[in-house]
Design an enzyme around this catalytic site. Structure first.
Site, PDB file in Angstrom:
ATOM      1  N   LYS A  62       0.840  -1.209   0.000  1.00 39.17           N
ATOM      2  CA  LYS A  62       0.000   0.000   0.000  1.00 39.17           C
ATOM      3  C   LYS A  62       0.876   1.261   0.000  1.00 39.17           C
ATOM      4  O   LYS A  62       0.686   2.166  -0.797  1.00 39.17           O
ATOM      5  CB  LYS A  62      -0.940   0.010   1.235  1.00 39.17           C
ATOM      6  CG  LYS A  62      -1.828  -1.225   1.338  1.00 39.17           C
ATOM      7  CD  LYS A  62      -2.726  -1.201   2.552  1.00 39.17           C
ATOM      8  CE  LYS A  62      -2.017  -1.245   3.888  1.00 39.17           C
ATOM      9  NZ  LYS A  62      -1.280  -2.501   4.153  1.00 39.17           N
ATOM     10  N   ARG A 109     -10.046   0.061   8.645  1.00 41.92           N
ATOM     11  CA  ARG A 109      -9.553  -1.275   9.006  1.00 41.92           C
ATOM     12  C   ARG A 109     -10.607  -2.098   9.730  1.00 41.92           C
ATOM     13  O   ARG A 109     -10.355  -3.259  10.062  1.00 41.92           O
ATOM     14  CB  ARG A 109      -8.361  -1.118   9.936  1.00 41.92           C
ATOM     15  CG  ARG A 109      -6.999  -1.393   9.299  1.00 41.92           C
ATOM     16  CD  ARG A 109      -5.947  -1.099  10.338  1.00 41.92           C
ATOM     17  NE  ARG A 109      -4.662  -1.673  10.117  1.00 41.92           N
ATOM     18  CZ  ARG A 109      -3.641  -1.030   9.553  1.00 41.92           C
ATOM     19  NH1 ARG A 109      -3.792   0.174   9.070  1.00 41.92           N
ATOM     20  NH2 ARG A 109      -2.473  -1.615   9.468  1.00 41.92           N
ATOM     21  N   ARG A 152      11.795  -4.337   5.542  1.00 37.77           N
ATOM     22  CA  ARG A 152      11.308  -2.976   5.229  1.00 37.77           C
ATOM     23  C   ARG A 152      12.088  -1.909   5.992  1.00 37.77           C
ATOM     24  O   ARG A 152      12.399  -2.054   7.167  1.00 37.77           O
ATOM     25  CB  ARG A 152       9.822  -2.867   5.580  1.00 37.77           C
ATOM     26  CG  ARG A 152       9.310  -1.443   5.447  1.00 37.77           C
ATOM     27  CD  ARG A 152       7.820  -1.366   5.301  1.00 37.77           C
ATOM     28  NE  ARG A 152       7.087  -1.865   6.453  1.00 37.77           N
ATOM     29  CZ  ARG A 152       5.759  -1.953   6.479  1.00 37.77           C
ATOM     30  NH1 ARG A 152       5.038  -1.598   5.422  1.00 37.77           N
ATOM     31  NH2 ARG A 152       5.149  -2.419   7.555  1.00 37.77           N
ATOM     32  N   ARG A 206      10.801  -0.160  11.501  1.00 37.51           N
ATOM     33  CA  ARG A 206       9.703   0.046  12.444  1.00 37.51           C
ATOM     34  C   ARG A 206       9.784  -0.965  13.573  1.00 37.51           C
ATOM     35  O   ARG A 206      10.151  -2.117  13.346  1.00 37.51           O
ATOM     36  CB  ARG A 206       8.360  -0.128  11.709  1.00 37.51           C
ATOM     37  CG  ARG A 206       7.977   1.070  10.898  1.00 37.51           C
ATOM     38  CD  ARG A 206       6.820   0.810   9.968  1.00 37.51           C
ATOM     39  NE  ARG A 206       5.691   0.108  10.570  1.00 37.51           N
ATOM     40  CZ  ARG A 206       4.539  -0.112   9.932  1.00 37.51           C
ATOM     41  NH1 ARG A 206       4.371   0.334   8.678  1.00 37.51           N
ATOM     42  NH2 ARG A 206       3.557  -0.749  10.519  1.00 37.51           N
ATOM     43  N   ARG A 238      -0.331  -9.017  13.768  1.00 38.89           N
ATOM     44  CA  ARG A 238      -0.957  -8.051  12.849  1.00 38.89           C
ATOM     45  C   ARG A 238      -1.754  -8.785  11.770  1.00 38.89           C
ATOM     46  O   ARG A 238      -2.824  -8.322  11.350  1.00 38.89           O
ATOM     47  CB  ARG A 238       0.116  -7.148  12.228  1.00 38.89           C
ATOM     48  CG  ARG A 238       0.650  -6.123  13.231  1.00 38.89           C
ATOM     49  CD  ARG A 238       2.036  -5.627  12.863  1.00 38.89           C
ATOM     50  NE  ARG A 238       2.057  -4.836  11.660  1.00 38.89           N
ATOM     51  CZ  ARG A 238       3.176  -4.569  10.967  1.00 38.89           C
ATOM     52  NH1 ARG A 238       4.344  -5.049  11.369  1.00 38.89           N
ATOM     53  NH2 ARG A 238       3.121  -3.831   9.891  1.00 38.89           N
TER      54      ARG A 238
HETATM   55  P1  ADP Z   1       2.206  -1.808   3.255  1.00 42.26           P
HETATM   56  O1  ADP Z   1       2.180  -0.306   3.186  1.00 42.26           O
HETATM   57  O2  ADP Z   1       1.052  -2.444   2.549  1.00 42.26           O
HETATM   58  O3  ADP Z   1       2.368  -2.334   4.651  1.00 42.26           O
HETATM   59  P2  ADP Z   1       4.769  -1.492   1.868  1.00 42.26           P
HETATM   60  O4  ADP Z   1       4.388  -0.744   0.646  1.00 42.26           O
HETATM   61  O5  ADP Z   1       5.447  -0.719   2.950  1.00 42.26           O
HETATM   62  O6  ADP Z   1       3.500  -2.304   2.458  1.00 42.26           O
HETATM   63  O7  ADP Z   1       5.676  -2.725   1.408  1.00 42.26           O
HETATM   64  C1  ADP Z   1       6.273  -3.594   2.376  1.00 42.26           C
HETATM   65  C2  ADP Z   1       7.691  -3.918   1.954  1.00 42.26           C
HETATM   66  O8  ADP Z   1       7.671  -4.713   0.770  1.00 42.26           O
HETATM   67  C3  ADP Z   1       8.543  -2.681   1.649  1.00 42.26           C
HETATM   68  O9  ADP Z   1       9.847  -2.915   2.107  1.00 42.26           O
HETATM   69  C4  ADP Z   1       8.480  -2.571   0.112  1.00 42.26           C
HETATM   70  O10 ADP Z   1       9.682  -1.996  -0.409  1.00 42.26           O
HETATM   71  C5  ADP Z   1       8.334  -4.034  -0.308  1.00 42.26           C
HETATM   72  N1  ADP Z   1       7.440  -4.194  -1.462  1.00 42.26           N
HETATM   73  C6  ADP Z   1       6.323  -3.483  -1.758  1.00 42.26           C
HETATM   74  N2  ADP Z   1       5.738  -3.940  -2.893  1.00 42.26           N
HETATM   75  C7  ADP Z   1       6.509  -4.982  -3.315  1.00 42.26           C
HETATM   76  C8  ADP Z   1       6.439  -5.890  -4.425  1.00 42.26           C
HETATM   77  N3  ADP Z   1       5.428  -5.807  -5.315  1.00 42.26           N
HETATM   78  N4  ADP Z   1       7.396  -6.846  -4.521  1.00 42.26           N
HETATM   79  C9  ADP Z   1       8.400  -6.937  -3.600  1.00 42.26           C
HETATM   80  N5  ADP Z   1       8.520  -6.108  -2.536  1.00 42.26           N
HETATM   81  C10 ADP Z   1       7.604  -5.148  -2.392  1.00 42.26           C
HETATM   82  P1  AMP Z   2       0.371   0.510   9.265  1.00 43.44           P
HETATM   83  O1  AMP Z   2       1.429   1.561   9.159  1.00 43.44           O
HETATM   84  O2  AMP Z   2      -0.792   0.748   8.368  1.00 43.44           O
HETATM   85  O3  AMP Z   2       0.950  -0.884   9.147  1.00 43.44           O
HETATM   86  O4  AMP Z   2      -0.218   0.627  10.748  1.00 43.44           O
HETATM   87  C1  AMP Z   2       0.591   0.400  11.885  1.00 43.44           C
HETATM   88  C2  AMP Z   2      -0.288   0.202  13.108  1.00 43.44           C
HETATM   89  O5  AMP Z   2      -1.024   1.406  13.390  1.00 43.44           O
HETATM   90  C3  AMP Z   2      -1.340  -0.884  13.007  1.00 43.44           C
HETATM   91  O6  AMP Z   2      -0.823  -2.189  13.281  1.00 43.44           O
HETATM   92  C4  AMP Z   2      -2.366  -0.425  14.049  1.00 43.44           C
HETATM   93  O7  AMP Z   2      -1.939  -0.728  15.364  1.00 43.44           O
HETATM   94  C5  AMP Z   2      -2.326   1.093  13.907  1.00 43.44           C
HETATM   95  N1  AMP Z   2      -3.317   1.563  12.903  1.00 43.44           N
HETATM   96  C6  AMP Z   2      -3.050   2.093  11.667  1.00 43.44           C
HETATM   97  N2  AMP Z   2      -4.193   2.387  11.027  1.00 43.44           N
HETATM   98  C7  AMP Z   2      -5.205   2.029  11.844  1.00 43.44           C
HETATM   99  C8  AMP Z   2      -6.625   2.056  11.748  1.00 43.44           C
HETATM  100  N3  AMP Z   2      -7.253   2.495  10.635  1.00 43.44           N
HETATM  101  N4  AMP Z   2      -7.352   1.601  12.791  1.00 43.44           N
HETATM  102  C9  AMP Z   2      -6.764   1.164  13.913  1.00 43.44           C
HETATM  103  N5  AMP Z   2      -5.429   1.088  14.082  1.00 43.44           N
HETATM  104  C10 AMP Z   2      -4.645   1.522  13.062  1.00 43.44           C
END
Ligand code: ADP
Ligand code: AMP
Length: 271
Positions: free
Chosen positions: A52, A128, A167, A200, A211
Site C-alpha cells: 500500500k 480497518r 522494510r 519500524r 498483525r
Molecule cells: P504496506 O504499506 O502495505 O504495509 P509497503 O508498501 O510498505 O506495504 O511494502 C512492504 C515492503 O515490501 C517494503 O519494504 C516494500 O519496499 C516491499 N514491497 C512493496 N511492494 C513490493 C512488491 N510488489 N514486490 C516486492 N517487494 C515489495
Molecule cells: P500501518 O502503518 O498501516 O501498518 O499501521 C501500523 C499500526 O497502526 C497498526 O498495526 C495499528 O496498530 C495502527 N493503525 C493504523 N491504522 C489504523 C486504523 N485504521 N485503525 C486502527 N489502528 C490503526
C-alpha cells in the site's frame, strides 16, 4: 488451498471484478455524481506488507491528491511522545488496532484541513474495521461525495514475512524501501533527503503474526463490505511493483482490468 478451491476463488474474483466494472460503467452512463466529479477518492486495503505504502505515492503523483496513511499519522504521534502516541505505541507494537473514534477523527481532521485533499484522496490503512468503513461513508455523505474505488492488494501471508522484516522507512515522509527488493541508493539513507532510514519497531516476525491475525479477523470483513458495492477491485500484489502499478492504473483509469482480464483469458483460453 487445493487446485479446485484455488480456481474457484480466482473465478469468483474475476466475476466480482467484472461485476464492479459493470456497476461503475452503469453509474457513469446514468450520470451518477461520482463520475461527474474528476477528483480521485479511493481506499487501499491489504495486509501489512502488501504494498500500500509503495503504490500510494505513485497514485498521489499521478492524480494530484492527498495520501492519508493512518499508520504514518500514528507513528508521528509516537515520535512526538504525545499522550495519544504513548497509548498508540503499546497497541501498535502488540499488533492490535487503535480505537475507531481516534482514527476516524484523524481522517476527518485531514479531510477538513489538508489542502492537498481538495484534489481527492487515497486512504491507506483506513478503514480497518467495519465501523470505520461506516464512519467514512457518513463523513463522505456529509460532504456529498462518494468513494470511487476500494482496491484490495491480494497476497498470500507466506510472502509477507520477508517483505516486512526487510522494510526500511523514512519516518518524516513515510517513504518505504526494502533492504533487498528496493534498496536505497546509499545504505540506510533516504534517496530524497539523505536522512537516516529506520526499521519500524513492529516490523518483526512476532508482531507480524499478530498483525496478520488482526487483519484476517477485523479487516477481512471490510473487504466484504466493499465487495457488495460497485467499487471493489482486487489486484494480485505478489507481482513485482511495476506490474502491480500497471494493473492499478488499469483500475483507476477504468480501462480493462488487467487482473480480471488476465485471469479470464487464462481460464477461458482467450486473448
Ligand atoms: P504496506 O504499506 O502495505 O504495509 P509497503 O508498501 O510498505 O506495504 O511494502 C512492504 C515492503 O515490501 C517494503 O519494504 C516494500 O519496499 C516491499 N514491497 C512493496 N511492494 C513490493 C512488491 N510488489 N514486490 C516486492 N517487494 C515489495
Ligand atoms: P500501518 O502503518 O498501516 O501498518 O499501521 C501500523 C499500526 O497502526 C497498526 O498495526 C495499528 O496498530 C495502527 N493503525 C493504523 N491504522 C489504523 C486504523 N485504521 N485503525 C486502527 N489502528 C490503526
Amino acid at each position: 488451498m487445493g487446485f479446485v478451491e484455488d480456481e474457484l476463488k480466482q473465478l469468483k474474483d474475476v466475476i466480482s471484478n467484472l461485476d464492479s466494472r459493470i456497476k461503475r460503467l452503469e453509474q457513469s452512463t446514468s450520470g451518477a455524481p461520482s463520475s461527474a466529479n474528476k477528483d480521485l477518492r479511493m481506499i487501499l486495503i491489504g495486509p501489512p506488507g502488501a504494498g500500500k505504502g509503495t503504490q500510494a505515492p505513485k497514485i498521489k503523483e499521478r492524480f494530484s491528491c492527498c495520501h492519508l496513511a493512518t499508520g504514518d499519522m500514528l507513528r508521528s504521534q509516537v515520535a512526538k511522545k504525545t499522550p495519544l502516541g504513548r497509548e498508540a505505541k503499546k497497541i501498535m507494537d502488540a499488533g492490535g488496532l487503535v480505537s475507531d473514534d481516534i482514527v476516524i477523527g484523524m481522517i476527518r481532521e485531514e479531510l477538513d484541513n489538508n489542502k492537498e485533499c481538495r484534489g481527492g484522496f487515497i486512504l491507506d490503512g483506513f478503514p480497518r474495521t467495519v465501523p470505520q468503513a461506516e464512519g467514512l461513508d457518513a463523513m463522505l455523505r456529509e460532504r456529498k461525495r462518494e468513494l470511487q474505488h476500494a482496491v484490495e492488494l491480494q497476497i498470500d501471508d507466506s510472502l509477507l514475512v520477508a517483505r516486512i522484516t526487510g522494510r526500511l522507512i523514512h519516518p518524516a515522509s513515510g517513504r518505504t524501501y526494502h533492504s533487498t527488493f528496493n534498496p536505497p541508493k546509499d545504505y540506510m539513507k533516504d534517496d530524497v533527503t539523505g536522512e537516516p532510514l529506520i526499521q519500524r519497531s513492529d516490523d518483526n516476525a512476532d508482531a507480524l503474526k499478530k498483525r496478520l491475525a488482526t487483519y484476517h479477523k477485523q479487516t477481512a470483513p471490510v473487504v466484504d463490505y466493499y465487495r457488495k458495492t460497485g467499487i471493489w477491485s482486487g489486484l494480485d500484489a505478489s507481482q513485482e511493483p511495476g506490474q502491480v502499478w500497471k494493473n492499478m492504473l488499469n483500475v483507476l483509469e477504468d480501462k480493462k482490468s488487467g487482473h480480471a482480464a488476465g485471469l479470464l483469458s487464462r481460464i477461458t483460453g482467450s486473448n
